[in-house]
Design a protein around this motif. Sequence first.
Motif, PDB file in Angstrom:
ATOM      1  N   GLY A  38      30.638  17.550 -33.760  1.00  0.00           N
ATOM      2  CA  GLY A  38      29.467  18.062 -34.447  1.00  0.00           C
ATOM      3  C   GLY A  38      29.841  18.984 -35.595  1.00  0.00           C
ATOM      4  N   PRO A  39      28.944  19.116 -36.586  1.00  0.00           N
ATOM      5  CA  PRO A  39      29.273  19.898 -37.779  1.00  0.00           C
ATOM      6  C   PRO A  39      29.529  21.371 -37.508  1.00  0.00           C
ATOM      7  CG  PRO A  39      26.954  19.225 -37.778  1.00  0.00           C
ATOM      8  CD  PRO A  39      27.624  18.462 -36.680  1.00  0.00           C
ATOM      9  N   LEU A  40      28.796  21.973 -36.561  1.00  0.00           N
ATOM     10  CA  LEU A  40      29.011  23.396 -36.290  1.00  0.00           C
ATOM     11  C   LEU A  40      30.407  23.633 -35.731  1.00  0.00           C
ATOM     12  CD1 LEU A  40      26.526  25.882 -34.663  1.00  0.00           C
ATOM     13  CD2 LEU A  40      28.924  25.865 -33.989  1.00  0.00           C
ATOM     14  N   ALA A  41      30.777  22.872 -34.694  1.00  0.00           N
ATOM     15  CA  ALA A  41      32.086  23.070 -34.076  1.00  0.00           C
ATOM     16  C   ALA A  41      33.220  22.759 -35.045  1.00  0.00           C
ATOM     17  CB  ALA A  41      32.216  22.203 -32.823  1.00  0.00           C
ATOM     18  N   ALA A  95      31.074   7.435 -32.770  1.00  0.00           N
ATOM     19  CA  ALA A  95      30.455   7.409 -31.449  1.00  0.00           C
ATOM     20  C   ALA A  95      31.461   7.007 -30.375  1.00  0.00           C
ATOM     21  CB  ALA A  95      29.272   6.453 -31.440  1.00  0.00           C
ATOM     22  N   ALA A  96      32.364   6.081 -30.709  1.00  0.00           N
ATOM     23  CA  ALA A  96      33.384   5.646 -29.745  1.00  0.00           C
ATOM     24  C   ALA A  96      34.395   6.754 -29.480  1.00  0.00           C
ATOM     25  CB  ALA A  96      34.089   4.400 -30.273  1.00  0.00           C
ATOM     26  N   MET A  97      34.620   7.618 -30.442  1.00  0.00           N
ATOM     27  CA  MET A  97      35.555   8.733 -30.265  1.00  0.00           C
ATOM     28  C   MET A  97      34.929   9.880 -29.491  1.00  0.00           C
ATOM     29  SD  MET A  97      37.196   9.086 -34.071  1.00  0.00           S
ATOM     30  CE  MET A  97      38.392   7.919 -34.739  1.00  0.00           C
ATOM     31  N   ALA A  98      33.637  10.107 -29.706  1.00  0.00           N
ATOM     32  CA  ALA A  98      32.977  11.301 -29.195  1.00  0.00           C
ATOM     33  C   ALA A  98      32.652  11.190 -27.710  1.00  0.00           C
ATOM     34  CB  ALA A  98      31.695  11.553 -29.988  1.00  0.00           C
ATOM     35  N   ASP A  99      32.430  12.364 -27.104  1.00  0.00           N
ATOM     36  CA  ASP A  99      32.077  12.428 -25.686  1.00  0.00           C
ATOM     37  C   ASP A  99      30.572  12.516 -25.485  1.00  0.00           C
ATOM     38  OD1 ASP A  99      32.867  13.022 -22.769  1.00  0.00           O
ATOM     39  OD2 ASP A  99      31.651  14.778 -23.279  1.00  0.00           O
ATOM     40  N   THR A 102      24.719  11.445 -27.893  1.00  0.00           N
ATOM     41  CA  THR A 102      24.191  11.297 -29.256  1.00  0.00           C
ATOM     42  C   THR A 102      25.140  11.982 -30.238  1.00  0.00           C
ATOM     43  OG1 THR A 102      22.830  13.281 -28.938  1.00  0.00           O
ATOM     44  CG2 THR A 102      21.801  11.143 -28.506  1.00  0.00           C
ATOM     45  N   PRO A 103      26.215  11.305 -30.643  1.00  0.00           N
ATOM     46  CA  PRO A 103      27.201  11.902 -31.560  1.00  0.00           C
ATOM     47  C   PRO A 103      26.550  12.322 -32.877  1.00  0.00           C
ATOM     48  CG  PRO A 103      28.014   9.859 -30.608  1.00  0.00           C
ATOM     49  CD  PRO A 103      26.561   9.939 -30.264  1.00  0.00           C
ATOM     50  N   GLN A 104      27.144  13.338 -33.513  1.00  0.00           N
ATOM     51  CA  GLN A 104      26.567  13.919 -34.722  1.00  0.00           C
ATOM     52  C   GLN A 104      27.302  13.513 -35.999  1.00  0.00           C
ATOM     53  OE1 GLN A 104      25.346  18.146 -34.278  1.00  0.00           O
ATOM     54  NE2 GLN A 104      26.151  17.961 -32.202  1.00  0.00           N
TER      55      GLN A 104
END
Length: 312
Positions: A38-41, A95-99, A102-104
């Motif tokens: 996500g953009p914040l992290a 999306a495949a990389m993220a946990d 709803t990936p950002q």
Amino acid sequence: MDAAEPDMTNPRADRVKDVARLATRPGRTKRMAFLAEGPLAVREALASHDEAASAGRRGIVQEVFATPEMLERHPELGVLRDGVRLRTASAQVVAAMADTVTPQGVVAVCRIPETTLDDVFSKGPRLVAVLCRIQDPGNAGTILRAADAAGADAVVLIEGSVDIYNPKAVRSTVGSVFHLPIATAVPFGELVEAAARAEVQLLAADGYGAVDLDALQDASAGRRLAAGDTAVVQDAPRLEDATAWLFGNEAQGLAESELAAAGHRVAVPLYGVAESLNVGTAATVCLYASARAQRRAGQLPTTAGDGRPAGA
């Protein structure tokens, strides 16, 4: 940058699977890396990376994968940096990389810092949060975030605690995982010895403790105490002193050996009918009690890192 033509488009590619493995503990252990999503992290990770680089230290971010649309909305995430590989990717790849469900649209691969107990206690810390076998990633993240907000110097996770770098824990810190030194998998005995050498008192957050946190706060503020509180406070610790707070397992609390090692057992008073507080909530109250007392005594700054009044 052409928003219609990301560099990576195959969500089944080996590189995508390699990044996705960082959502697992074995994957993180093997690579000594974790995911920020996500953009914040990712923004906080890059800010930490830039700060380290400007000080001549090794940066934390290794790779950033983002959709072109995300980089258009947040161009600061696409600034080229030494040592950071930036790749554009389709939404399906991210999306495949993220946990997350709803990936950002952006993930970063970050190096796990190697922080030791000596790193924590050799600098004369005033306030440290110690997680003793806490299992829930959300609770661990909440405590780390509270420690960050209270101006603590570091966080220590005792052996048997949750992996603070698992994706849920990282998300629950809301970026604070990049702000504080974090020592992980620490044997409890080594913590006790390090705190003693640094003359940092150990206080156990214990719902059955004989010392009342409100009485300690009143004493630190110089308020007149009720007669029944005077003896307790005379024998109790000072919140102004350098302190490492011990927070215990959600179901079992602190072990007897952990309670015995603490100088005092401190209870957060309950005024309603609830039987107990969530460990994350109790930790927030305790850390802020110490932070306020220490600031009142002039031992810690009264503003946030960016110059805002603390809490603004």
